[in-house]
Design a protein around this motif. Structure first.
Motif: not given
Lengths: 294, 299
Positions: B30, B17-18, A167-169, B21, A128-130, B25, A126, A172, A111, A123, A135-136, B14, A132-133, A115
């Protein structure tokens, strides 16, 4: 520049901390360091002492710095006790540690590479979505995660222990930062030779990034091995306990002898001390990177 | 290859690869948060599926629950102890280690080694061997040498002795981590700065620390403070293992764990509590960002 009596022009080794107290300062520094060292080592010493002592030596009224006689048999006793699922717990921890670390590295590095290096118009979103996690805090989401894992029927399974943690933000993010700094020329040379993203990643980027992978692997493995809250939430059946959950259960339940408990603790520390001994350089490098580039 | 198909190709690569993951998530980060948000408006006891819509009642219950509110207080007191102590002690140790010329690697290893230890193991040592309330505990043995009375460390609320084991266990476990960050920060400071200061007549010691070391460590200091505070939010392991689910010192996570997975198994209220806590943490994090300018300090 007049205050010092030193001959002008003589290069002096100047540390920021040359103490104004001179020799007395140096002695004080050493005393402080040695006291701190003793304080830091005592807990490790206590684990060993208690692991190799008899119950009477540990709980006797008079403090014994050394056990009267080293009880190496405590080691065998721990694994022979059928009420204590220690072997099973060690196995679970090893599986969780190895598969969890491997999976996390694979997923996060791919990942991160995507990125960092593959031009794609979404990209940024995506990424930012990663982020954001992050934050929690993971610890706050243990109830929500339990709800999902429980409805998948994964409570008390190795799947439930491992998969949700893959799945560790943060990992990544670290990989993305690292790949952004990876020399582009090396990749371009491969691409000119006709290699696609996949081949470039596996044949050029990964083999040339092994120290970074080792650093993240060491940190991740230690984190997985020591993790407590999630295994406690998921491991409701003793067969799915990890070492940490087993130890904790014995402390609160007090159904186990103290020397046995400490032998279990010593055994649980051993793999990490080995990792520490072999990977210390990478570990420190990884901590430095993960801390500052946060 | 036309440029359009190259773009389409890139999109495909892309996601190859991502994709795995990102899918993970979605499912494990989410989806849980969303599901929990839904549950927080429903009655959900002993079940992970919402049963009866109750609106904001779970939230009202939690916000008026004295135990939940006091758990936020426990966290605040804990952070007030642990954050400054960790900061000052790890900086002091880093300065000491950086100043010795021999055995530097040895000291670094000694202080870093506890980082590999788990909270469970450390709590076990603290609870059963150091801060045991009876004579054979190390702390009480040492007190005995000086003729002092024994103290039941983990259950004495007045004076609040229980904070001593709680705080020291975390100091032992995490000082080494921050020590390494500070040492890395110290080593990035250019020696020419100290030489220039020396030429200008600055006295080595406090003056160079005040005017060179400290300002140069700004980015590291901010990182240490933030990481430290975030770690304090997550306090669970040492409280759970040292004190259990006691009402005098129970951080939010221990309380929420008790509510949702303990004897009551109320996932509706637990979810509401988790949402409240998440909001508190996010607000605090954004505030810190504003105050410390974490992003700016970085580069």
């Amino acid at each position: 520049m007049t205050a010092t009596g030193r001959t002008a022009g003589t290069p002096q080794p100047i540390g920021y901390g040359r103490s104004p107290l001179g020799r007395a300062g140096a002695v004080l520094r050493w005393i402080a360091l040695l006291v701190a060292t003793v304080l830091f080592v005592i807990p490790f010493y206590l684990v060993l002492r208690n692991a190799l002592a008899t119950e009477a030596d540990i709980t006797g009224v008079d403090w014994k710095f050394f056990p009267t006689e080293l009880q190496w048999g405590n080691f065998g006793e721990l694994f022979a006790d059928e009420n204590v699922p220690m072997a099973r717990a060690l196995y679970n921890s090893a599986v969780v540690g190895v598969l969890g670390t491997g999976g996390q590295l694979l997923l996060a590095s791919m990942a991160g590479y995507g990125l960092a290096r593959i031009p794609y118009k979404h990209a940024g979103k995506v990424f930012y979505a990663v982020m954001a996690t992050l934050m929690i805090p993971a610890a706050v989401s243990f109830i929500p995660s339990f709800v999902v894992v429980s409805s998948l029927g994964w409570v008390s399974t190795l799947r439930g222990l491992i998969i949700p943690t893959l799945f560790s933000g943060f990992a990544a993010f670290l990989f993305r930062q690292y790949f952004l700094g990876f020399p582009r020329e090396m990749e371009e040379a491969a691409r000119v030779d006709g290699a696609g993203y996949f081949a470039t990643f596996w044949r050029i980027v990964v083999p040339n990034s092994l120290p970074f992978f080792a650093a993240i692997a060491a940190i991740t493995f230690i984190g997985n091995w020591n993790s407590f809250l999630w295994p406690l939430v998921i491991g409701q059946d003793p067969n799915s306990w990890t070492v940490q959950v087993a130890l904790s259960t014995f402390v609160t339940a007090q159904t186990i002898n103290i020397h046995q408990l400490f032998m279990a603790a010593a055994v649980s520390i051993l793999p990490l001390v080995l990792i520490f001994a072999f990977l210390q350089r990478y570990l420190i490098q990884g901590v430095t990177q993960s801390g500052i580039k946060d | 290859m036309s440029s359009r198909s190259a773009t389409r190709n890139n999109a495909l690569w892309f996601w190859l690869f991502t994709g795995p993951f990102v899918l993970g998530l979605l499912i494990f980060s989410y989806l849980p948060i969303l599901w929990s948000l839904v549950l927080s408006f429903f009655e959900a006891q002993n079940t992970v599926t919402p049963s009866k819509f109750v609106g904001l009642r779970n939230y009202a219950d939690m916000l008026t629950d004295a135990n939940f509110v006091s758990s936020l207080g426990t966290f605040t007191v804990f952070a007030l102890f642990i954050v400054p102590l960790t900061f000052v002690l790890s900086l002091a140790l880093a300065l000491l280690v950086n100043q010795v010329e021999i055995a530097r690697a040895f000291f670094r290893s000694v202080f870093f080694l506890p980082t590999a230890c788990s909270y469970v193991v450390a709590s076990l040592i603290w609870k059963l061997s150091i801060f045991n309330g009876v004579r054979f505990g190390l702390a009480n043995t040492v007190l005995g040498w000086f003729g002092a009375d024994q103290i039941a460390w983990l259950s004495t609320v007045d004076p609040p002795w229980f904070w001593l084991p709680i705080v020291t266990v975390r100091l032992w476990l995490q000082l080494g981590f921050y020590l390494i960050l500070f040492i890395a920060g110290l080593q990035r400071i250019s020696p020419t700065l100290y030489e220039a200061a020396y030429v200008d007549g600055a006295k080595p010691g406090w003056q160079t620390f005040r005017f060179i070391t400290w300002p140069q460590l700004r980015a590291t200091s901010v990182a240490v403070l933030l990481l430290n505070l975030i770690a304090a939010y997550q306090a669970f392991d040492e409280f759970y293992n040292l004190l259990g689910n006691v009402n005098f010192a129970r951080p939010p996570l221990v309380y929420l764990y008790g509510i949702s997975l303990g004897s009551i198994q109320d996932l509706g209220r637990g979810s509401a509590g988790a949402m409240i806590l998440a909001v508190v943490i996010i607000v605090l994090t954004l505030l810190q960002n504003k105050i410390f300018g974490f992003g700016k300090a970085n580069d």
